[in-house]
Design a protein around this motif. Structure first.
Motif, PDB file in Angstrom:
ATOM      1  N   ALA A   1     -86.442  75.232 -48.851  1.00 15.09           N
ATOM      2  CA  ALA A   1     -86.805  73.821 -48.908  1.00 15.09           C
ATOM      3  C   ALA A   1     -87.137  73.378 -50.329  1.00 15.09           C
ATOM      4  N   MET A   2     -86.775  72.145 -50.631  1.00 17.65           N
ATOM      5  CA  MET A   2     -87.098  71.544 -51.916  1.00 17.65           C
ATOM      6  C   MET A   2     -88.090  70.400 -51.686  1.00 17.65           C
ATOM      7  N   ALA A   3     -89.305  70.574 -52.199  1.00 22.04           N
ATOM      8  CA  ALA A   3     -90.348  69.564 -52.057  1.00 22.04           C
ATOM      9  C   ALA A   3     -90.489  68.795 -53.372  1.00 22.04           C
ATOM     10  N   TYR A   4     -91.482  67.925 -53.437  1.00 23.25           N
ATOM     11  CA  TYR A   4     -91.712  67.154 -54.662  1.00 23.25           C
ATOM     12  C   TYR A   4     -92.925  67.712 -55.380  1.00 23.25           C
ATOM     13  N   CYS A   5     -92.764  67.997 -56.670  1.00 28.01           N
ATOM     14  CA  CYS A   5     -93.858  68.532 -57.488  1.00 28.01           C
ATOM     15  C   CYS A   5     -94.217  67.507 -58.564  1.00 28.01           C
ATOM     16  N   ARG A   6     -95.400  66.978 -58.469  1.00 24.39           N
ATOM     17  CA  ARG A   6     -95.809  65.936 -59.410  1.00 24.39           C
ATOM     18  C   ARG A   6     -96.203  66.532 -60.753  1.00 24.39           C
ATOM     19  N   ASP A   7     -95.821  65.853 -61.840  1.00 25.98           N
ATOM     20  CA  ASP A   7     -96.183  66.253 -63.198  1.00 25.98           C
ATOM     21  C   ASP A   7     -96.808  65.044 -63.893  1.00 25.98           C
ATOM     22  N   GLU A   8     -98.131  65.022 -63.950  1.00 21.18           N
ATOM     23  CA  GLU A   8     -98.840  63.870 -64.502  1.00 21.18           C
ATOM     24  C   GLU A   8     -98.567  63.687 -65.988  1.00 21.18           C
ATOM     25  N   ALA A   9     -98.370  64.794 -66.704  1.00 22.08           N
ATOM     26  CA  ALA A   9     -98.080  64.691 -68.141  1.00 22.08           C
ATOM     27  C   ALA A   9     -96.733  64.004 -68.369  1.00 22.08           C
ATOM     28  N   LEU A  10     -95.762  64.330 -67.534  1.00 14.49           N
ATOM     29  CA  LEU A  10     -94.451  63.691 -67.640  1.00 14.49           C
ATOM     30  C   LEU A  10     -94.540  62.214 -67.256  1.00 14.49           C
ATOM     31  N   GLU A  11     -95.345  61.907 -66.275  1.00 15.15           N
ATOM     32  CA  GLU A  11     -95.535  60.510 -65.881  1.00 15.15           C
ATOM     33  C   GLU A  11     -96.085  59.696 -67.052  1.00 15.15           C
ATOM     34  N   ARG A  12     -97.075  60.266 -67.747  1.00 15.25           N
ATOM     35  CA  ARG A  12     -97.663  59.559 -68.892  1.00 15.25           C
ATOM     36  C   ARG A  12     -96.648  59.423 -70.029  1.00 15.25           C
ATOM     37  N   ALA A  13     -95.859  60.457 -70.233  1.00 15.90           N
ATOM     38  CA  ALA A  13     -94.901  60.461 -71.347  1.00 15.90           C
ATOM     39  C   ALA A  13     -93.792  59.434 -71.167  1.00 15.90           C
ATOM     40  N   THR A  14     -93.466  59.096 -69.924  1.00 17.10           N
ATOM     41  CA  THR A  14     -92.359  58.169 -69.669  1.00 17.10           C
ATOM     42  C   THR A  14     -92.809  56.756 -69.305  1.00 17.10           C
ATOM     43  N   ARG A  15     -94.084  56.574 -69.085  1.00 16.36           N
ATOM     44  CA  ARG A  15     -94.587  55.337 -68.490  1.00 16.36           C
ATOM     45  C   ARG A  15     -94.216  54.089 -69.291  1.00 16.36           C
ATOM     46  N   SER A  16     -94.311  54.142 -70.605  1.00 12.90           N
ATOM     47  CA  SER A  16     -94.117  52.938 -71.422  1.00 12.90           C
ATOM     48  C   SER A  16     -92.832  52.968 -72.243  1.00 12.90           C
ATOM     49  N   LEU A  17     -91.899  53.861 -71.915  1.00 13.29           N
ATOM     50  CA  LEU A  17     -90.681  53.987 -72.709  1.00 13.29           C
ATOM     51  C   LEU A  17     -89.703  52.854 -72.424  1.00 13.29           C
ATOM     52  N   ALA A  18     -89.035  52.397 -73.479  1.00 11.15           N
ATOM     53  CA  ALA A  18     -87.966  51.413 -73.332  1.00 11.15           C
ATOM     54  C   ALA A  18     -86.719  52.107 -72.797  1.00 11.15           C
ATOM     55  N   LEU A  19     -85.740  51.325 -72.407  1.00 11.80           N
ATOM     56  CA  LEU A  19     -84.527  51.868 -71.796  1.00 11.80           C
ATOM     57  C   LEU A  19     -83.817  52.850 -72.724  1.00 11.80           C
ATOM     58  N   ALA A  20     -83.674  52.503 -73.986  1.00 10.43           N
ATOM     59  CA  ALA A  20     -82.977  53.380 -74.929  1.00 10.43           C
ATOM     60  C   ALA A  20     -83.690  54.719 -75.069  1.00 10.43           C
ATOM     61  N   SER A  21     -85.002  54.692 -75.061  1.00 11.10           N
ATOM     62  CA  SER A  21     -85.773  55.938 -75.163  1.00 11.10           C
ATOM     63  C   SER A  21     -85.638  56.773 -73.895  1.00 11.10           C
ATOM     64  N   LEU A  22     -85.555  56.132 -72.744  1.00 13.13           N
ATOM     65  CA  LEU A  22     -85.353  56.869 -71.496  1.00 13.13           C
ATOM     66  C   LEU A  22     -83.988  57.541 -71.484  1.00 13.13           C
ATOM     67  N   MET A  23     -82.984  56.873 -72.036  1.00 10.89           N
ATOM     68  CA  MET A  23     -81.643  57.463 -72.093  1.00 10.89           C
ATOM     69  C   MET A  23     -81.622  58.739 -72.932  1.00 10.89           C
ATOM     70  N   ASP A  24     -82.423  58.769 -73.981  1.00 13.58           N
ATOM     71  CA  ASP A  24     -82.450  59.920 -74.893  1.00 13.58           C
ATOM     72  C   ASP A  24     -83.571  60.901 -74.576  1.00 13.58           C
ATOM     73  N   PHE A  25     -84.267  60.705 -73.475  1.00 19.36           N
ATOM     74  CA  PHE A  25     -85.490  61.464 -73.205  1.00 19.36           C
ATOM     75  C   PHE A  25     -85.207  62.920 -72.840  1.00 19.36           C
ATOM     76  N   SER A  26     -85.924  63.817 -73.495  1.00 15.94           N
ATOM     77  CA  SER A  26     -85.885  65.250 -73.182  1.00 15.94           C
ATOM     78  C   SER A  26     -87.304  65.735 -72.939  1.00 15.94           C
TER      79      SER A  26
END
Length: 543
Positions: A130-155
């Motif tokens: 089974a594949m469940a959902y694993c939350r990553d709060e650090a990743l949530e914070r890192a992506t929260r305010s990114l513009a579209l171009a930054s999301l496209m290039d996000f690693s």
């Protein structure tokens, strides 16, 4: 009471159709459970065989899509061959998955309950992880305010998440050029978070089971793209599959399925029997009698008519321009010379404006208007934005106009395409074809395919001003060889196992068949699948 009875009669056909759909899907469930039990009872796992992981989280929600059918039958065949099979199955692990995304309400949760119920039918518990959902709060914070171009290039921690999920965003939003609004950014973030959650579990799965191969649908939607990338990083062979051109046939490859890598041997030729088979297929195709993935694109094909040809006589020559669906997953492979199809169209339009003596017929792809899959960035929008209707030397044919492209090709000086299959067919018809995007058929010399935008424009100018255009004889021969190879050598038929669902377009039903049909000695396609997955042999049948 009469109005009430009339209203009930109006409602009856949809109700009857729904009842038929429910009954047919219950039949699928019974047959799937029965076959799974037979296989578990009769299959003997071979000693020392490493498992094969099968994953397809993006090809169905409930019932059975065509690619889900390919995947299930393949897994059964592997199991009958003594190979352990692990079904990596989503259990509310994607928020949302691609097919479960609602474009107008991206925050809506996917229909997990129906999907999980169907998975329980298809995949026995003892073969499932089974594949469940694993939350990553650090990743949530890192992506929260990114513009579209930054999301496209996000690693994130070495994983290019933005790049992995971008084709899914374009497909579900039905556009190539995404809008930088909160709705799009929200969905982008959710796909990134889900892909990262999935990636952590895939790493553990690969480490624990050390599979000999992974089989995925498509390889482009973000769940399968993530699994594919992680498996290949570990040196695990990944096989992806897509629908082929003929009904109920599949294309399997160790390459990228949506690019359709097809290696036609130099010595492969069409004998009399092959020529007759291809000609019969093309006769049906030229009349619009074909489907792909259960979808019939043409209701009826109409001739262009006297008024069109009267208009055409006032011009020196006619050149059709055939476009594609810009958000299709194949487009990432096509965009090699131009950044996207609209950049190509802009370049074509510049030349059109310089040649008032030529009638250009710009044709929108019929799939742009498919119900439920309507494009949000269409050629019609491009045409309106560029005021095409004001140009005397341009005729625009919208996606809902069922006019004969083949009649147009026959009367044209040459043909311009991006990466549409019509380019291959035009080459077969003996036409000169100028191609702007990388296509499956540009793997062989079949069309003129310039290497840069500047070279494309120069070639277009040359062809427009030339008195005659000489087409190399090899182009038509190679086009026929390529199409035959694609249709019959590399298209694996699942007709013994599947049939089209009469109640749900694009879906399939399981036929009644014996477990013995899954043995390679009883079905050459099964043998081809097993050799391709387990031994690295080409997925080619004798035809």
């Amino acid at each position: 009471m009469l109005p009430l009875k009339v209203e009930m009669l109006k409602k009856r056909p949809p109700i009857i159709k729904r009842i038929k759909r429910v009954v047919s899907h219950r039949l699928i469930d019974l047959r799937a459970r029965n076959m799974a039990r037979q296989i578990l009872a009769r299959a003997t796992l071979a000693w020392g065989q490493k498992p094969v992981i099968v994953f397809n989280a993006s090809t169905r929600l409930e019932a059975m899509s065509l690619n889900a059918g390919f995947s299930l039958v393949t897994a059964w065949a592997l199991r009958m061959a003594g190979v352990p099979v692990i079904h990596f199955v989503c259990q509310k692990g994607l928020r949302p998955c691609v097919l479960g995304t609602q474009r107008t309400k991206p925050e809506a949760l996917p229909p997990c309950r129906a999907c999980m119920a169907q998975s329980k039918v298809f995949f026995p518990e003892e073969t499932t992880v089974a594949m469940a959902y694993c939350r990553d709060e650090a990743l949530e914070r890192a992506t929260r305010s990114l513009a579209l171009a930054s999301l496209m290039d996000f690693s994130y921690r070495g994983l290019a998440l933005g790049e992995l999920v971008l084709p899914s965003l374009r497909w579900i939003l039905r556009r190539h050029n995404l809008q930088d609004d909160e709705s799009t950014r929200y969905l982008f973030r959710q796909y990134i978070l889900s892909a990262w959650s999935l990636a952590q579990q895939v790493e553990k799965l690969l480490e624990k089971y050390e599979p000999q191969a992974v089989v995925v649908f498509n390889g482009m939607f973000y769940p399968e793209a993530t699994v594919r990338w992680l498996a290949q990083r570990r040196g695990v062979r990944v096989i992806s599959h897509e629908v082929a051109l003929r009904p109920l046939t599949a294309f399997f490859t160790a390459g990228e399925a949506t690019a359709y890598p097809i290696d036609v041997p130099d010595d492969f030729e069409l004998n009399g029997e092959r020529e007759a088979r291809l000609t019969a297929y093309l006769e049906q195709r030229f009349q619009g009698r074909f489907s792909m993935a259960g979808i019939h694109f043409w209701r009826d094909i109409h001739q262009l008519g006297a008024s069109y040809w009267e208009r055409a006589t006032s011009f020196k020559q006619v050149v059709p321009v055939f476009t594609n669906v810009v958000f299709d997953t194949s487009q990432s492979h096509a965009n090699q010379v131009f950044p996207d199809m609209f950049a190509w169209l802009d370049r074509v339009l510049g030349v059109i404006r310089r040649h008032p003596e030529t009638l250009f017929v710009i044709r929108a792809h019929p799939d742009e208007a498919r119900p439920g899959k309507e494009s949000n960035e269409s050629v019609a929008m491009w045409a309106e934005r560029n005021r095409i209707n004001e140009l005397e030397n341009v005729l625009f044919i919208n996606s809902e106009e069922y006019l004969s492209s083949y009649e147009l090709i026959q009367r044209s000086k040459f043909v311009i395409v991006y990466n549409s299959t019509i380019g291959l067919e035009a080459s077969i018809m003996g036409a000169a074809v100028l191609c702007g995007g990388r296509a499956r058929f540009t793997q062989l010399p079949t069309v003129i395919f310039p290497a840069s935008p500047e070279a494309f424009e120069k070639e277009m100018e040359t062809m427009l001003t030339a008195e005659t255009i000489r087409v190399p004889e090899a182009y038509q021969r190679n086009a026929r060889r390529f199409l035959y190879y694609q249709l019959y050598k590399m298209a694996l038929s699942f007709k013994p196992f599947l049939k089209e669902d009469p109640c749900w377009q694009g879906y399939v039903l399981l036929k009644p068949f014996s477990w013995r049909a899954l043995l390679p000695e009883n079905n050459p396609v099964i043998g081809t699948l097993l050799r391709g997955i387990l031994e690295g042999a080409p997925f080619v049948v004798d035809a």
